[in-house]
Design a protein around this motif. Structure first.
Motif, PDB file in Angstrom:
ATOM      1  N   UNK A  29      -4.613  -9.311  11.495  1.00  0.00           N
ATOM      2  CA  UNK A  29      -4.108  -8.278  10.595  1.00  0.00           C
ATOM      3  C   UNK A  29      -4.633  -6.911  11.048  1.00  0.00           C
ATOM      4  N   UNK A  30      -3.783  -5.902  10.950  1.00  0.00           N
ATOM      5  CA  UNK A  30      -4.118  -4.558  11.408  1.00  0.00           C
ATOM      6  C   UNK A  30      -4.553  -3.718  10.212  1.00  0.00           C
ATOM      7  N   UNK A  31      -5.843  -3.374  10.160  1.00  0.00           N
ATOM      8  CA  UNK A  31      -6.389  -2.605   9.043  1.00  0.00           C
ATOM      9  C   UNK A  31      -5.784  -1.211   8.996  1.00  0.00           C
ATOM     10  N   UNK A  32      -5.434  -0.642  10.144  1.00  0.00           N
ATOM     11  CA  UNK A  32      -4.892   0.720  10.156  1.00  0.00           C
ATOM     12  C   UNK A  32      -3.484   0.784   9.585  1.00  0.00           C
ATOM     13  N   UNK A  33      -2.834  -0.360   9.413  1.00  0.00           N
ATOM     14  CA  UNK A  33      -1.471  -0.405   8.866  1.00  0.00           C
ATOM     15  C   UNK A  33      -1.405  -1.350   7.676  1.00  0.00           C
ATOM     16  N   UNK A  34      -2.337  -1.166   6.748  1.00  0.00           N
ATOM     17  CA  UNK A  34      -2.369  -1.942   5.506  1.00  0.00           C
ATOM     18  C   UNK A  34      -2.402  -3.447   5.761  1.00  0.00           C
ATOM     19  N   UNK A  35      -3.143  -3.840   6.786  1.00  0.00           N
ATOM     20  CA  UNK A  35      -3.363  -5.255   7.122  1.00  0.00           C
ATOM     21  C   UNK A  35      -2.056  -6.022   7.314  1.00  0.00           C
ATOM     22  N   UNK A  36      -1.119  -5.380   7.966  1.00  0.00           N
ATOM     23  CA  UNK A  36       0.111  -6.087   8.318  1.00  0.00           C
ATOM     24  C   UNK A  36      -0.183  -7.102   9.425  1.00  0.00           C
ATOM     25  N   UNK A  37       0.603  -8.172   9.459  1.00  0.00           N
ATOM     26  CA  UNK A  37       0.400  -9.237  10.443  1.00  0.00           C
ATOM     27  C   UNK A  37       0.884  -8.771  11.803  1.00  0.00           C
TER      28      UNK A  37
END
Length: 349
Positions: A295-303
């Motif tokens: 998950x990408x924290x910089x993009x709201x934890x998107x997969x």
């Protein structure tokens, strides 16, 4: 180029390959159980004993399941896990060791060579296959070794019984329970210290103590007062991280959900519910160790990788008058695996 020379008869064929002759099969060395009836009977009893150990392990699993019930205490959970784990280990190891000893001591170990032939479904081929099966039956001794056969059948027959208890423990689907956690307006974020919630130290986190690149495993301040701390902790567990605000691609409707680069997300993976616990601060990636969902924290934890289908739910946070981090509200979406959410939506519909 390979050349093959025949020296008369199938057993006398010698294959010369690149100048090296086929040495043939090594001389068979009989085992003690091949020549001593006493050793053979002893081996048979040892194998049966392992199958009996497997049965005892299965029975102990069932007894321990009820003898050591799981409560809200972490100590009870560990005792229960250890007790049923020992039973499962004995049940599986008993069958495995018994079968290995059987193959090592009683099953014929003479090496043979069979010529490859075309596969087919003729009556002759079927007769050959049946002959092979009968030969395997004779060599293994399963037909005449009633002690081994009966104990193996009994051990295998009762081995699935613990699975019934395990499936029973899964219980019903959580329904709408994942829409509500202990988080709410003004609930402080606290460090998760200690495996046993009722014995954990409650340590609220100040915003000033969260440095860029750091990550905290967080629980709500009111966890001890919930009445079911283990269940509630499983739902409310949160990962708190701080990044450079300029590196965060924040949606306009979530600009007030963080504090100067400090953001909080559910720790429960949206794939099958494993704890997301690995944070790589240089890439700002969160990794689930079970199935590698990332998950990408910089993009709201998107997969960005793995089997998870939706982002980790974000917990809106703020700072109170004393400088401590607090929740603005509960999660705005259900935590946990996506299939639970789908089931709930279908039920509510």
């Amino acid at each position: 180029m390979t050349s093959i020379e025949s020296s008369g008869g199938q057993g006398g064929q010698l294959a010369e390959m690149n100048g090296f002759e086929n040495p043939g099969l090594p001389e068979h060395k009989p085992r003690i159980t091949d020549s001593s009836p006493t050793a053979e009977r002893l081996a048979e009893r040892q194998i049966a004993a392992w199958f009996i150990v497997s049965m005892i392990g299965t029975i102990w699993f069932i007894v321990a399941y009820f003898l050591f019930p799981v409560g809200d205490s972490g100590a009870l959970v560990r005792i229960h896990t250890m007790a049923v784990g020992l039973g499962a280990t004995a049940a599986l190891a008993g069958i495995g060791i018994g079968i290995i000893l059987w193959a090592k001591t009683l099953v014929t170990d003479a090496e043979i060579v069979e010529e490859r032939h075309d596969m087919g479904g003729t009556e002759e081929d079927q007769a050959i296959a049946l002959e092979i099966l009968n030969q395997a039956k004779d060599e293994s001794g399963i037909a005449r070794r009633s002690l081994i056969r009966n104990t193996l059948i009994a051990a295998v027959a009762i081995a699935p019984l613990p699975a019934i208890l395990v499936f029973r423990d899964l219980g019903p689907l959580p329904g709408d329970k994942l829409f509500q956690t202990l988080w709410g307006p003004g609930i402080r974020l606290c460090k998760d210290i200690g495996m046993i919630p009722e014995q954990s130290q409650i340590m609220p986190i100040r915003a000033a103590d969260v440095t860029i690149g750091s990550a905290f495993h967080v629980i709500p301040e009111n966890l001890r007062d919930s009445g079911h701390p283990l269940d509630e902790k499983a739902k409310a567990a949160v990962l708190l991280m701080r990044a450079d605000p300029n590196e965060l691609n924040t949606d306009p409707d979530r600009e007030s959900w963080g504090v100067d680069g400090i953001v909080a997300y559910s720790k429960v993976c949206t794939h099958v519910g494993c704890p997301v616990a690995l944070y790589e601060h240089q890439t700002h990636h969160l990794l689930c160790p079970c199935h590698q969902s990332t998950f990408d924290v910089t993009n709201h934890c998107k997969v960005i990788f793995g089997p998870a289908k939706r982002p980790l739910p974000q917990l809106p946070i703020a700072v109170d008058d004393e400088g401590y981090l607090v929740a603005q509200s509960d999660f705005t979406e259900p935590v946990g695996p996506t299939f639970w959410e789908i089931n709930t939506r279908e039920t509510n519909a």
